[in-house]
Design a protein around this motif. Structure first.
Motif, PDB file in Angstrom:
ATOM      1  N   ASN A 123      16.710  -2.126  -9.398  1.00 18.71           N
ATOM      2  CA  ASN A 123      15.707  -2.519  -8.423  1.00 18.71           C
ATOM      3  C   ASN A 123      15.782  -1.555  -7.242  1.00 18.71           C
ATOM      4  OD1 ASN A 123      14.810  -5.011  -9.733  1.00 18.71           O
ATOM      5  ND2 ASN A 123      16.831  -5.793  -9.214  1.00 18.71           N
ATOM      6  N   LEU A 124      14.666  -0.939  -6.906  1.00 25.41           N
ATOM      7  CA  LEU A 124      14.604  -0.038  -5.770  1.00 25.41           C
ATOM      8  C   LEU A 124      13.647  -0.590  -4.715  1.00 25.41           C
ATOM      9  CD1 LEU A 124      14.431   3.576  -7.270  1.00 25.41           C
ATOM     10  CD2 LEU A 124      16.385   2.431  -6.230  1.00 25.41           C
ATOM     11  N   VAL A 125      14.121  -0.641  -3.478  1.00 26.23           N
ATOM     12  CA  VAL A 125      13.281  -1.116  -2.386  1.00 26.23           C
ATOM     13  C   VAL A 125      13.233  -0.014  -1.327  1.00 26.23           C
ATOM     14  CG1 VAL A 125      12.929  -2.868  -0.607  1.00 26.23           C
ATOM     15  CG2 VAL A 125      13.933  -3.513  -2.813  1.00 26.23           C
ATOM     16  N   PHE A 126      12.028   0.416  -1.004  1.00 29.13           N
ATOM     17  CA  PHE A 126      11.833   1.460   0.000  1.00 29.13           C
ATOM     18  C   PHE A 126      11.496   0.812   1.348  1.00 29.13           C
ATOM     19  CE2 PHE A 126      11.073   3.652  -3.975  1.00 29.13           C
ATOM     20  CZ  PHE A 126      11.698   4.878  -3.765  1.00 29.13           C
ATOM     21  N   ALA A 128       1.462   6.523   5.249  1.00 28.82           N
ATOM     22  CA  ALA A 128       1.031   6.963   6.581  1.00 28.82           C
ATOM     23  C   ALA A 128       1.843   8.150   7.092  1.00 28.82           C
ATOM     24  CB  ALA A 128       1.119   5.797   7.563  1.00 28.82           C
ATOM     25  N   GLY A 129       2.067   9.106   6.242  1.00 30.94           N
ATOM     26  CA  GLY A 129       2.762  10.317   6.655  1.00 30.94           C
ATOM     27  C   GLY A 129       4.268  10.269   6.527  1.00 30.94           C
ATOM     28  N   ALA A 130       4.818   9.098   6.308  1.00 30.97           N
ATOM     29  CA  ALA A 130       6.264   8.966   6.113  1.00 30.97           C
ATOM     30  C   ALA A 130       6.572   8.924   4.625  1.00 30.97           C
ATOM     31  CB  ALA A 130       6.776   7.700   6.788  1.00 30.97           C
ATOM     32  N   GLU A 131       7.769   9.376   4.254  1.00 36.12           N
ATOM     33  CA  GLU A 131       8.148   9.331   2.856  1.00 36.12           C
ATOM     34  C   GLU A 131       9.654   9.153   2.693  1.00 36.12           C
ATOM     35  OE1 GLU A 131       7.048  12.955   0.888  1.00 36.12           O
ATOM     36  OE2 GLU A 131       8.929  13.940   1.436  1.00 36.12           O
ATOM     37  N   GLN A 132      10.017   8.619   1.561  1.00 36.87           N
ATOM     38  CA  GLN A 132      11.416   8.525   1.152  1.00 36.87           C
ATOM     39  C   GLN A 132      11.505   8.999  -0.288  1.00 36.87           C
ATOM     40  OE1 GLN A 132      12.979   4.580   1.630  1.00 36.87           O
ATOM     41  NE2 GLN A 132      13.314   4.798   3.829  1.00 36.87           N
ATOM     42  N   ILE A 133      12.580   9.709  -0.593  1.00 38.62           N
ATOM     43  CA  ILE A 133      12.789  10.209  -1.947  1.00 38.62           C
ATOM     44  C   ILE A 133      14.174   9.767  -2.418  1.00 38.62           C
ATOM     45  CG2 ILE A 133      12.968  12.239  -3.423  1.00 38.62           C
ATOM     46  CD1 ILE A 133      11.115  13.695  -1.495  1.00 38.62           C
ATOM     47  N   LYS A 134      14.218   9.236  -3.614  1.00 36.36           N
ATOM     48  CA  LYS A 134      15.484   8.848  -4.209  1.00 36.36           C
ATOM     49  C   LYS A 134      15.621   9.535  -5.555  1.00 36.36           C
ATOM     50  CE  LYS A 134      15.621   4.388  -1.863  1.00 36.36           C
ATOM     51  NZ  LYS A 134      15.897   2.932  -1.955  1.00 36.36           N
ATOM     52  N   GLU A 142      12.289   7.251 -19.559  1.00 39.17           N
ATOM     53  CA  GLU A 142      13.298   7.817 -20.437  1.00 39.17           C
ATOM     54  C   GLU A 142      14.613   7.907 -19.657  1.00 39.17           C
ATOM     55  OE1 GLU A 142      12.974   8.505 -23.537  1.00 39.17           O
ATOM     56  OE2 GLU A 142      10.883   9.041 -23.971  1.00 39.17           O
ATOM     57  N   PRO A 143      15.751   7.789 -20.330  1.00 42.71           N
ATOM     58  CA  PRO A 143      17.023   7.999 -19.639  1.00 42.71           C
ATOM     59  C   PRO A 143      17.108   9.424 -19.104  1.00 42.71           C
ATOM     60  CG  PRO A 143      17.346   6.982 -21.798  1.00 42.71           C
ATOM     61  CD  PRO A 143      15.919   7.434 -21.751  1.00 42.71           C
ATOM     62  N   GLY A 144      17.893   9.598 -18.042  1.00 40.19           N
ATOM     63  CA  GLY A 144      18.080  10.929 -17.484  1.00 40.19           C
ATOM     64  C   GLY A 144      17.786  10.964 -16.002  1.00 40.19           C
ATOM     65  N   HIS A 145      17.498  12.162 -15.502  1.00 41.40           N
ATOM     66  CA  HIS A 145      17.281  12.374 -14.065  1.00 41.40           C
ATOM     67  C   HIS A 145      15.826  12.111 -13.699  1.00 41.40           C
ATOM     68  CE1 HIS A 145      17.978  14.082 -10.072  1.00 41.40           C
ATOM     69  NE2 HIS A 145      16.810  14.686 -10.218  1.00 41.40           N
ATOM     70  N   HIS A 146      15.624  11.384 -12.608  1.00 39.92           N
ATOM     71  CA  HIS A 146      14.272  11.089 -12.122  1.00 39.92           C
ATOM     72  C   HIS A 146      14.241  11.147 -10.604  1.00 39.92           C
ATOM     73  CE1 HIS A 146      12.745   9.847 -16.050  1.00 39.92           C
ATOM     74  NE2 HIS A 146      13.898   9.221 -16.220  1.00 39.92           N
ATOM     75  N   SER A 147      13.128  11.618 -10.095  1.00 41.78           N
ATOM     76  CA  SER A 147      12.888  11.644  -8.654  1.00 41.78           C
ATOM     77  C   SER A 147      11.786  10.637  -8.335  1.00 41.78           C
ATOM     78  CB  SER A 147      12.471  13.046  -8.209  1.00 41.78           C
ATOM     79  OG  SER A 147      12.142  13.053  -6.828  1.00 41.78           O
ATOM     80  N   ILE A 148      12.096   9.675  -7.467  1.00 38.75           N
ATOM     81  CA  ILE A 148      11.146   8.623  -7.118  1.00 38.75           C
ATOM     82  C   ILE A 148      10.835   8.735  -5.627  1.00 38.75           C
ATOM     83  CG2 ILE A 148      10.696   6.144  -7.094  1.00 38.75           C
ATOM     84  CD1 ILE A 148      12.663   5.842  -9.377  1.00 38.75           C
ATOM     85  N   GLY A 196       0.785  -1.225   0.000  1.00 38.29           N
ATOM     86  CA  GLY A 196       0.000   0.000   0.000  1.00 38.29           C
ATOM     87  C   GLY A 196       0.816   1.274   0.000  1.00 38.29           C
ATOM     88  N   VAL A 197       2.120   1.157  -0.182  1.00 36.70           N
ATOM     89  CA  VAL A 197       2.967   2.348  -0.253  1.00 36.70           C
ATOM     90  C   VAL A 197       2.741   3.037  -1.608  1.00 36.70           C
ATOM     91  CG1 VAL A 197       5.341   3.191  -0.321  1.00 36.70           C
ATOM     92  CG2 VAL A 197       4.708   1.346   1.269  1.00 36.70           C
ATOM     93  N   GLN A 198       2.460   4.322  -1.571  1.00 41.65           N
ATOM     94  CA  GLN A 198       2.250   5.077  -2.805  1.00 41.65           C
ATOM     95  C   GLN A 198       3.605   5.424  -3.426  1.00 41.65           C
ATOM     96  OE1 GLN A 198      -0.889   8.195  -2.892  1.00 41.65           O
ATOM     97  NE2 GLN A 198      -1.042   7.836  -0.695  1.00 41.65           N
ATOM     98  N   ILE A 199       3.727   5.160  -4.735  1.00 45.21           N
ATOM     99  CA  ILE A 199       4.967   5.442  -5.453  1.00 45.21           C
ATOM    100  C   ILE A 199       4.709   6.554  -6.469  1.00 45.21           C
ATOM    101  CG2 ILE A 199       6.786   4.522  -6.917  1.00 45.21           C
ATOM    102  CD1 ILE A 199       6.779   3.297  -4.154  1.00 45.21           C
ATOM    103  N   TRP A 200       5.556   7.574  -6.411  1.00 41.16           N
ATOM    104  CA  TRP A 200       5.464   8.698  -7.331  1.00 41.16           C
ATOM    105  C   TRP A 200       6.774   8.809  -8.107  1.00 41.16           C
ATOM    106  CZ3 TRP A 200       1.126  12.173  -6.995  1.00 41.16           C
ATOM    107  CH2 TRP A 200       0.255  11.877  -5.941  1.00 41.16           C
ATOM    108  N   ILE A 201       6.678   9.044  -9.399  1.00 44.81           N
ATOM    109  CA  ILE A 201       7.866   9.262 -10.219  1.00 44.81           C
ATOM    110  C   ILE A 201       7.712  10.609 -10.925  1.00 44.81           C
ATOM    111  CG2 ILE A 201       9.266   8.453 -12.145  1.00 44.81           C
ATOM    112  CD1 ILE A 201       8.466   5.634 -11.488  1.00 44.81           C
ATOM    113  N   ASP A 202       8.622  11.500 -10.635  1.00 45.58           N
ATOM    114  CA  ASP A 202       8.603  12.842 -11.239  1.00 45.58           C
ATOM    115  C   ASP A 202       7.258  13.529 -11.055  1.00 45.58           C
ATOM    116  OD1 ASP A 202      11.219  12.335 -12.091  1.00 45.58           O
ATOM    117  OD2 ASP A 202      10.534  11.501 -13.992  1.00 45.58           O
ATOM    118  N   GLY A 203       6.682  13.340  -9.869  1.00 51.35           N
ATOM    119  CA  GLY A 203       5.425  14.000  -9.539  1.00 51.35           C
ATOM    120  C   GLY A 203       4.169  13.296  -9.989  1.00 51.35           C
ATOM    121  N   THR A 204       4.299  12.151 -10.645  1.00 49.25           N
ATOM    122  CA  THR A 204       3.140  11.402 -11.115  1.00 49.25           C
ATOM    123  C   THR A 204       3.027  10.079 -10.354  1.00 49.25           C
ATOM    124  OG1 THR A 204       3.307  12.335 -13.336  1.00 49.25           O
ATOM    125  CG2 THR A 204       2.045  10.292 -13.107  1.00 49.25           C
TER     126      THR A 204
END
Length: 202
Positions: A194-197, A177-183, A166-172, A144-152
Motif C-alpha cells: 500500500n502506497l500513500v502519497f 498542482a506542480g508538486a510531485e513525489q517519486i517512489k 510485473e515483479p522487479g523495479h518500478h518508479s511510481i 485528483g492526484v495524477q499517478i504515473w507508473i514507469d512513465g505511464t
C-alpha cells in the motif's frame, strides 16, 4: 494449480444472438465457438467462431502459442469475455501473467452479475495469478492526484482498484498542482503493498 486449463469453465451458446458461459469438467477443451454481444458484422462473428475453433484445436494439442495467436485474432475482430478468458488461459501457459490478469479482469468486468459461478472462477484465477505478480494499492491525501507508473499514467486518486505489475523495479510518481513525489521500488513476485502519497504542500 495456476497452470491448469482453467478455461474449461467456459462453453458456448448455440445461438448467434447471445452467449452464456458455463462450467465444464476440469479436463474439457476450451470453447469452440463464440458470438459477440457487441456490434460486429456477420463476417467478423463467423471469422471469430472459426478462429476460436482453431484455437481450441491447438490448445488441445498443447500448442499454446498457436492457440494464443488464434484467440488474439478472434479478439481483434470481436472482443468478448469468453475470448478474453481463452487468451488468459494461453497466456498463463506462456508465462505472460500480467497480460493474463488484464484479460481476466476484462472477462470479470463484462460478465453479468447473475453469472455468480463463472465470476467466482475468474476471481479465483486472478487470485492465483497474484503469486506471479505484484499488487500495489495507491492512495493520496488529496483527490485528483495524477499517478504515473514507469512513465505511464494509470489514473487519478482515488483509484478504484489496485494495480498489478510485473515483479522487479518500478518508479511510481504522484503529481498535483506542480508538486510531485517519486517512489522507486524493487518488488518481488507475490508482494502486496500500500502506497500513500502526501502532497499537502501543493
Amino acid at each position: 494449480m495456476l497452470l491448469r486449463s482453467w478455461v474449461v469453465f467456459w462453453v458456448c451458446l448455440i445461438s448467434l444472438l447471445s452467449l452464456q458461459l458455463a462450467a465444464r469438467a476440469a479436463r474439457a477443451n476450451p470453447p469452440e465457438e463464440i458470438t459477440s454481444t457487441q456490434p460486429a458484422s456477420n463476417d467478423d462473428t463467423l471469422q471469430s467462431q472459426e478462429l476460436m475453433k482453431q484455437g481450441a484445436a491447438k490448445y488441445a494439442r498443447g500448442d499454446w502459442l498457436g492457440a494464443y495467436e488464434a484467440y488474439q485474432r478472434a479478439w481483434e475482430r470481436t472482443p468478448h469475455p469468453a475470448i478474453a478468458a481463452n487468451m488468459a488461459a494461453t497466456e498463463i501457459k506462456l508465462g505472460k501473467y500480467l497480460q493474463a490478469a488484464i484479460h481476466l479482469k476484462y472477462a470479470l468486468n463484462h460478465l453479468p452479475p447473475v453469472q455468480v459461478e463463472k465470476r467466482g472462477a475468474v476471481q479465483e484465477q486472478l487470485e492465483q495469478l497474484r503469486e506471479h505478480l505484484v499488487a500495489v494499492s495507491l492512495a493520496a491525501n488529496l483527490n485528483g492526484v495524477q499517478i504515473w507508473i514507469d512513465g505511464t499514467q494509470v489514473g487519478r486518486t482515488p483509484l478504484a482498484e489496485e494495480v498489478l505489475l510485473e515483479p522487479g523495479h518500478h518508479s511510481i510518481r504522484a503529481e498535483y498542482a506542480g508538486a510531485e513525489q517519486i517512489k522507486a521500488l524493487d518488488l518481488a513476485a507475490g508482494a502486496r503493498i500500500n502506497l500513500v502519497f502526501d502532497l499537502s504542500s501543493a
